[in-house]
Design an enzyme around this catalytic site. Structure first.
Site, PDB file in Angstrom:
ATOM      1  N   ASP A 162       0.712  -0.925  -0.126  1.00 60.71           N
ATOM      2  CA  ASP A 162      -0.154   0.047  -0.023  1.00 60.71           C
ATOM      3  C   ASP A 162       0.905   1.286  -0.085  1.00 60.71           C
ATOM      4  OD1 ASP A 162       0.944  -0.044   2.368  1.00 60.71           O
ATOM      5  OD2 ASP A 162      -1.133  -0.090   3.577  1.00 60.71           O
TER       6      ASP A 162
ATOM      7  N   GLU B 283       8.186  -4.163  11.491  1.00 62.95           N
ATOM      8  CA  GLU B 283       8.577  -2.834  10.908  1.00 62.95           C
ATOM      9  C   GLU B 283       8.864  -1.844  12.148  1.00 62.95           C
ATOM     10  OE1 GLU B 283       7.448   0.613   8.062  1.00 62.95           O
ATOM     11  OE2 GLU B 283       6.253  -1.021   8.246  1.00 62.95           O
TER      12      GLU B 283
END
Length: 284
Positions: free
Chosen positions: A65, A202
């Site tokens: 995305d 992340e």
């Protein structure tokens, strides 16, 4: 009876750089973890770069995305939609032959529940040929993951800094420090129990990423999580030096920003001066 020794068993092909005539599967990824083999993942958003990365041996391509920013020019991932990502994912599938192609479920396509998530994921598999999907979140998205896995859809999880939740985090900040690390570990265990085949970590402390990696039987994929994860992923424009401002964890492996700028200026200069097109570029 022959006295010759039996041939040794065939060694499994390396995940990175392998040349098998089939797509990489979740079983290949699981086997790489068992062999303690590290592997790279990159984003891709079009057929041309997908072909280049596929031929370079990258085993997994993510249609992230992050396209919201690097393709569509938004300042976050939130605005991008399923309709925006479907044609990009289909192009990456068409441009690659060996890599597993993972489609990102964008914000708003799975948060309300399992039915919505399954509908969005089904669109990606049926309309684009994607081989797996990725979604962000921990225990709160377990019902969505279970529904997709039950339907036969491989699911990649994503913990730590989840960009779709940037407004909750108050910006792009490192996640999982202190006691928050216990929460992230619990989320990782919950995702594994729900059936994910891998988990992206992340912007988390290196020691936490290492502990999560050691505690899970499924591979972890780091992006800002240190070098103890099973794999690494970067947005390809960051990796190639196209984006001017990047996070601390990004290493630029080329300077495509300068290279493309120089090429554009050289082209423009030759057009303006009349040097291009030369006779060898013209039909007679």
């Amino acid at each position: 009876m022959s006295s010759s020794a039996a041939p040794p068993p065939a060694q499994p092909a390396a995940l990175y750089g392998g040349t098998s005539g089939r797509r990489v599967t979740v079983r290949d990824i699981a086997a790489a973890k068992e062999r303690h083999e590290k592997w790279p993942m990159l984003t891709a958003y079009d057929a041309l770069t997908a072909r280049i990365f596929d031929e370079a041996g990258i085993p997994v391509l993510l249609v992230g995305d992050s396209a919201a920013m690097v393709v569509y020019g938004y300042d976050s991932t939130i605005p991008v939609t399923v309709d925006d990502l479907v044609p990009l994912t289909a192009a990456v599938v068409r441009g690659s032959k060996r890599a597993m192609v993972v489609a990102d479920l964008p914000f708003g396509s799975y948060q309300t529940g399992a039915t919505e998530a399954l509908t969005a994921a089904t669109r990606f598999l049926k309309e684009t040929g994607a081989h797996a999907i990725k979604l962000e979140g921990g225990r709160r998205v377990v019902p969505q993951i279970e529904a997709m896995v039950a339907a036969g859809i491989p699911v990649m999880g994503h913990l730590g800094l989840t960009p779709q939740s940037v407004n909750v985090f108050g910006g792009y900040r490192v996640q999982g420090r202190g006691q928050d690390g216990d929460e992230l570990m619990a989320d990782a265990k919950a995702l594994e129990a729900a059936g994910v085949f891998s988990v992206v970590l992340e912007c988390v402390p290196e020691d936490l990423a290492a502990r999560v990696t050691a505690s899970l039987s499924v591979p972890t994929i780091g992006i800002g999580g240190g070098n103890q994860t099973d794999a690494q992923v970067l947005v390809w424009q960051d990796m190639a030096g196209l984006t001017p401002h990047t996070a601390k964890f990004v290493k630029k492996f080329a300077d495509m920003n300068t290279l493309l700028g120089d090429a554009a200026r050289s082209y423009a200069d030759e057009v303006v001066s009349g040097v291009y097109p030369a006779p060898e570029h013209s039909y007679h």
